[in-house]
Design a protein around this motif. Structure first.
Motif, PDB file in Angstrom:
ATOM      1  N   ARG A   1       0.827  -1.212   0.000  1.00 36.17           N
ATOM      2  CA  ARG A   1       0.000   0.000   0.000  1.00 36.17           C
ATOM      3  C   ARG A   1       0.859   1.259   0.000  1.00 36.17           C
ATOM      4  NH1 ARG A   1      -0.982  -1.534   5.689  1.00 36.17           N
ATOM      5  NH2 ARG A   1       0.208  -0.087   6.983  1.00 36.17           N
ATOM      6  N   ASP A   2       2.097   1.172   0.503  1.00 32.03           N
ATOM      7  CA  ASP A   2       2.981   2.330   0.467  1.00 32.03           C
ATOM      8  C   ASP A   2       3.454   2.622  -0.946  1.00 32.03           C
ATOM      9  OD1 ASP A   2       2.842   2.666   3.254  1.00 32.03           O
ATOM     10  OD2 ASP A   2       4.432   1.201   3.563  1.00 32.03           O
ATOM     11  N   GLU A   3       3.590   1.576  -1.755  1.00 34.68           N
ATOM     12  CA  GLU A   3       3.998   1.733  -3.146  1.00 34.68           C
ATOM     13  C   GLU A   3       2.802   2.066  -4.039  1.00 34.68           C
ATOM     14  OE1 GLU A   3       7.122   1.319  -4.456  1.00 34.68           O
ATOM     15  OE2 GLU A   3       8.074   0.905  -2.529  1.00 34.68           O
ATOM     16  N   VAL A   4       1.690   1.410  -3.774  1.00 38.79           N
ATOM     17  CA  VAL A   4       0.467   1.575  -4.570  1.00 38.79           C
ATOM     18  C   VAL A   4      -0.700   1.706  -3.584  1.00 38.79           C
ATOM     19  CG1 VAL A   4      -0.957   0.626  -6.431  1.00 38.79           C
ATOM     20  CG2 VAL A   4       1.493   0.074  -6.329  1.00 38.79           C
ATOM     21  N   PRO A   5      -1.018   2.918  -3.142  1.00 32.71           N
ATOM     22  CA  PRO A   5      -2.000   3.087  -2.066  1.00 32.71           C
ATOM     23  C   PRO A   5      -3.329   2.367  -2.266  1.00 32.71           C
ATOM     24  CG  PRO A   5      -0.845   5.127  -2.406  1.00 32.71           C
ATOM     25  CD  PRO A   5      -0.368   4.196  -3.494  1.00 32.71           C
TER      26      PRO A   5
ATOM     27  N   GLY B   1      -4.163  -0.911  -0.533  1.00 31.20           N
ATOM     28  CA  GLY B   1      -4.549  -0.988   0.875  1.00 31.20           C
ATOM     29  C   GLY B   1      -6.006  -0.672   1.133  1.00 31.20           C
ATOM     30  N   ILE B   2      -6.817  -0.613   0.092  1.00 29.57           N
ATOM     31  CA  ILE B   2      -8.218  -0.222   0.242  1.00 29.57           C
ATOM     32  C   ILE B   2      -9.140  -1.422   0.095  1.00 29.57           C
ATOM     33  CG2 ILE B   2     -10.068   1.195  -0.711  1.00 29.57           C
ATOM     34  CD1 ILE B   2      -7.789   2.687   0.827  1.00 29.57           C
TER      35      ILE B   2
ATOM     36  N   THR C   1     -15.757  -4.635  -2.149  1.00 33.90           N
ATOM     37  CA  THR C   1     -14.903  -3.699  -2.861  1.00 33.90           C
ATOM     38  C   THR C   1     -15.043  -4.005  -4.342  1.00 33.90           C
ATOM     39  OG1 THR C   1     -13.340  -3.793  -1.023  1.00 33.90           O
ATOM     40  CG2 THR C   1     -12.572  -2.768  -3.061  1.00 33.90           C
ATOM     41  N   VAL C   2     -15.495  -3.031  -5.111  1.00 33.20           N
ATOM     42  CA  VAL C   2     -15.736  -3.261  -6.538  1.00 33.20           C
ATOM     43  C   VAL C   2     -14.907  -2.280  -7.356  1.00 33.20           C
ATOM     44  CG1 VAL C   2     -17.440  -3.457  -8.378  1.00 33.20           C
ATOM     45  CG2 VAL C   2     -18.098  -3.994  -6.024  1.00 33.20           C
TER      46      VAL C   2
END
Length: 256
Positions: A221-225, A228-229, A235-236
């Motif tokens: 998530r630090d590289e590609v936030p 982390g969602i 989640t769609v």
């Protein structure tokens, strides 16, 4: 309670916006059948606006009791009220003004001409969220959070290699030195976004394909936030064909 992550692919941007708008109207109707109010977080960007315009254009939107819906935003640019760069102005012009909502049901972030500093504005929005807190949370239980995704994988104003995506002890943060102009912003934090019942991410264009592919492959998530969602129930990723270029077939859902 189930937690599902799905990728739904549409042929082009126009079809994508219309499909998301139709699902949004249907979901809000379903929710209002079983609860008194609905809380929605909106996003900016071209697809955020296109979805709201498609909602307004759909005759079905007139069947929704919008007076029972509250609208919030995931982030905002620190510019004056009425500035064309503000997400809330875009949302108002695309849909909200046409709904004739009670003004207290529209919850914009403070503007740079509000008389508040950036830090005070973050605190003020946190206070606004807390006024509608539920289930022991310092914010509403959001039924749907809309998010766009940048080519670098950022969501809201939480950018790669920045501390914002790591903040877990407050609901709203001031953002400075944003890699994308304007440099100052306000943003919800990851725990608030992930506490939503449903997170709907709307992506279009080939420039989003790499970020989406990396997120679904388990990037940091630090590289590609966006990696982390994840919403509490679902989640769609609503995407067009170009944005889906690097999504494995096995991850593409055939229906909602």
């Amino acid at each position: 309670m189930t937690n599902e992550r799905r990728v739904l692919v549409h042929p082009d941007k126009s079809t994508l916006a219309g499909a998301v708008a139709a699902r949004f109207i249907t979901k809000v109707l379903d929710l209002l059948d079983v609860q008194e109010t609905v809380h929605v977080v909106l996003t900016g960007g071209s697809m955020g606006g296109a979805v709201l315009e498609a909602v307004r254009s759909s005759p079905a939107h007139k069947s929704v009791d919008w007076q029972r819906v509250h609208f919030w935003w995931g982030d905002e640019r620190w510019v004056p009220s009425g500035d064309d760069d503000r997400n809330d102005l875009q949302s108002r012009e695309a849909l909200l003004d046409a709904l004739q909502l009670p003004e207290e049901h529209i919850h914009p972030f403070p503007a740079s001409d509000s008389g508040l500093s950036l830090d005070e504005a973050a605190d003020a929005y946190a206070t606004e969220l807390a006024a509608y807190g539920a289930e022991g949370l310092p914010h509403p239980v959001f039924d749907i959070v809309f998010l766009g995704v940048g080519p670098d994988g950022h969501i809201a104003s939480l950018f790669p290699h920045r501390s914002g995506i790591q903040v877990i002890d407050r609901p709203v943060i001031p953002v400075r030195e944003s890699p994308k102009p304007p440099p100052e912003r306000l943003s919800l934090t990851r725990p608030v976004i992930n506490s939503a019942q449903r997170v709907w991410l709307v992506l279009a264009g080939a420039d989003k394909a790499s970020a989406l592919g990396l997120a679904l492959a388990g990037a940091s998530r630090d590289e590609v936030p966006v990696a982390g969602i994840k919403g509490r129930r679902r989640t769609v990723f609503f995407v067009d064909q170009d944005a889906a270029a690097e999504v494995p077939d096995a991850l593409i859902a055939r229906d909602y």
